[in-house]
Design an enzyme around this catalytic site. Structure first.
Site, short mmCIF file in Angstrom:
data_model
loop_
_atom_site.label_atom_id
_atom_site.label_comp_id
_atom_site.label_asym_id
_atom_site.label_seq_id
_atom_site.Cartn_x
_atom_site.Cartn_y
_atom_site.Cartn_z
N ALA A 1 1.02 -1.23 -0.05
CA ALA A 1 -0.15 0.19 -0.08
C ALA A 1 0.67 1.09 0.15
CB ALA A 1 -0.87 0.21 1.26
N THR A 2 2.10 1.26 0.60
CA THR A 2 2.88 2.45 0.42
C THR A 2 3.12 2.78 -0.71
OG1 THR A 2 3.85 2.13 2.63
CG2 THR A 2 5.11 3.38 1.29
N ASN B 1 -6.10 3.41 10.72
CA ASN B 1 -5.17 2.49 11.13
C ASN B 1 -4.83 2.52 12.66
OD1 ASN B 1 -3.62 4.41 10.19
ND2 ASN B 1 -1.98 3.83 11.37
N SER C 1 -2.95 -3.62 0.83
CA SER C 1 -1.83 -4.60 0.92
C SER C 1 -2.24 -6.18 1.27
CB SER C 1 -1.03 -3.93 2.17
OG SER C 1 0.07 -2.98 1.88
N ALA C 2 -1.32 -6.96 1.00
CA ALA C 2 -1.69 -8.41 1.33
C ALA C 2 -1.75 -8.86 2.69
CB ALA C 2 -1.06 -9.30 0.39
N HIS C 3 -0.75 -8.21 3.41
CA HIS C 3 -0.47 -8.64 4.81
C HIS C 3 -1.87 -8.27 5.65
CE1 HIS C 3 1.25 -4.70 5.06
NE2 HIS C 3 0.98 -4.70 6.29
N CYS D 1 8.34 6.48 20.25
CA CYS D 1 9.50 7.13 20.66
C CYS D 1 10.23 7.56 19.74
CB CYS D 1 10.60 5.95 21.11
SG CYS D 1 9.90 5.26 23.00
#
Length: 513
Positions: free
Chosen positions: A59-60, A139, A187-189, A314
């Site tokens: 997706a990025t 997200n 995205s697949a993941h 962080c």
């Protein structure tokens, strides 16, 4: 990864290993057929046609291709893009890059639930607007945007509409025709498939969308994305989409019930909870909760082995709260205390109950150590606490110890554990001037702030000047509430005790010197 997806991919690693672009032998034909089958499976999930699916690395890349590809292709028409402040960094960073190339970008604000206003979106459109990019579901907080309404607005104004559907595709129904979506990233993941593979939907008609490629060399994927196709990954993506479409209704019902069970379990065991995101218009498996008066990272450490995410991130030496949570208007303290729980295909009721138990136990233990929680339970309005208390509590100065064996070091220890506060303050004196000071304090936030301020004030002062500092001075500077005045008294006592110890050591040194 779903075992079924892995098994579907395996032959394309070991046996059917052909290049889908090689059309001169059976290996290539087999690979091409597998890719085209996957292309249709992806299209079927979102109501598209197979020729509108372009495979990418995820997706990025799809987001970059959508924004940069449209900006480059339609730069003669306009240079204005509209997006949202809570988008994924793959959108925000790409938008910021395009600003350096001459594009103008409008970043829409969100309400307390993370929702954009369709009215504000429509007002932002100009005659130079070429693209609207709004994610389907966030997200972090799971909020689902009014995609169909946004698509209608975009279509009415002749502006292309892209949505980052990474979190939504396969979890909630998506139909690019019904929603007037022109470009869509995925995205697949996120569908229990392999990492490193994804797709972008690019509308072919009514209207036709054209994009400039951002990767060159070979003209693969109809010239939109060059590079040898990742056949096993694409097969995995296709199978993931097939399973997601087949199981979506049942999975949505099951994960929603588990999410409700998790939320109810927290609410029954823990007070001062804050739900982040929309209470109803959210992904079925997303629960983002702020546990007030507990630092999120500390809560995560206490539940090692449970895969959750904190609203804090962080960065270098500082702990910055989530930009998504900040955008919804919650304060930094609540943002720091947020935890995101994601319920998925393989989550069980037993998993949910175990997380409720562990979070409940850990939250209870941390609350016992939280001065802020203690103050709230005592009826103290935290808004009445001066910013300087919060500053010294979050960023205490001069924490540590000096070598007490040195003759010019004085140590003062005041308070008692049974009373709730103990301060150790040390001074280093040279030529009757305090050149350094350190402290360690066990106690509430006001005690820590008083110690921090005291050490900051006495450094550089003569002994007489330091002795002249009173609890009233400290209390006034920090605007301590009446019930916390004793903290400033302890700080004054600690200064005097440290100086008294230094004088005693000097006398002892000369007597024995």
């Amino acid at each position: 990864m779903d075992q079924r997806i892995f098994e579907k991919m395996t032959p394309y690693f070991l046996v059917q290993f052909g290049n889908a672009a090689s059309r001169n032998h059976s290996y290539g034909w087999e690979a091409e057929a597998a890719v085209e089958e996957a292309r249709k499976q992806v299209a079927d999930l979102i109501g598209a046609t197979d020729k509108e699916i372009v495979f990418t690395s995820g997706a990025t890349e799809s987001n970059n291709l959508a924004l940069i590809g449209i900006a480059e292709m339609y730069k003669e028409k306009g240079n204005h893009i509209i997006t949202c402040v809570t988008e994924h960094k793959a959108i925000l960073d790409t938008a910021q890059y395009l600003e350096t190339k001459g594009c103008e970008v409008t970043y829409l604000a969100v309400d307390k639930y993370g929702m954009i206003s369709p009215d504000e979106l429509e007002k932002a459109i100009t005659d130079k607007t070429i693209l609207i990019s709004i994610m389907t579901a966030n997200n972090e907080i799971g909020t689902i945007q009014p995609i169909k309404e946004i698509g209608a607005i975009a279509r009415r104004h002749g502006v292309f509409f892209h949505t980052d559907a990474t979190q939504a595709a396969g979890r909630i129904p998506m139909d690019v025709e019904d929603m007037n979506i022109d470009l869509l990233s995925m995205s697949a993941h996120k569908l229990y498939g392999p990492k490193g593979v994804g797709a972008i939907y690019v509308r072919r008609k009514n209207p036709r969308v054209r994009i400039s490629p951002i990767i060159h060399g070979g003209g693969h994927e109809r010239g939109m994305r060059s590079g040898t196709l990742n056949v096993p990954g694409i097969v995995g993506l296709g199978e993931a989409c097939r399973i997601a479409k087949e199981c979506m209704a049942a999975e949505t019902e099951r994960t929603l019930k588990l999410r409700q069970r998790l939320q109810k379990g927290f609410e029954e065991r823990i007070d001062y909870l804050h739900l982040n995101g929309h209470p109803e218009k959210r992904l079925p498996g997303n629960l983002n909760i702020s546990f007030a008066y507990i630092e999120g990272e500390s809560l995560m450490i206490g539940i090692e082995g449970v895969a959750v995410s904190s609203g804090s991130a962080c960065t270098s030496a500082s702990l910055e709260p989530s930009y998504v949570l900040r955008a919804t208007g919650i304060n930094d303290e609540l943002a720091h205390s947020s935890i995101r729980f994601t319920i998925g295909r393989f989550t069980t009721e037993e998993d949910i109950d175990e997380v409720i138990r562990r979070i409940g136990d850990t939250a209870g233990r941390l609350r016992e150590m939280s001065p802020l929680y203690e103050m709230v339970k005592e009826g103290i309005d935290l808004n009445s606490i001066h910013d300087k208390v919060i500053d010294h509590f979050n960023n205490p100065r001069n924490v540590g110890s000096l070598d007490k064996h040195e003759s010019n070091i004085g140590t003062g220890i005041v308070g008692a554990p049974e009373c709730g506060d103990v301060m150790k303050l040390q001074v280093k004196v040279e030529n009757n001037k305090i050149v350094d000071a350190k402290f360690k304090t066990y106690g509430c936030g006001s005690a820590i702030a008083s110690s921090s301020l005291a050490t900051e004030w006495i450094k550089g002062k003569t002994i007489d000047e330091a002795m002249a500092i009173t609890n009233a001075d400290i209390s006034e500077e920090l605007s301590l509430p009446p019930v916390k005045i004793h903290c400033s008294v302890l700080a004054e006592d600690a200064i005097k005790a440290a100086i008294a110890d230094y004088k005693k050591r000097i006398v002892h040194k000369y007597k024995n010197g």
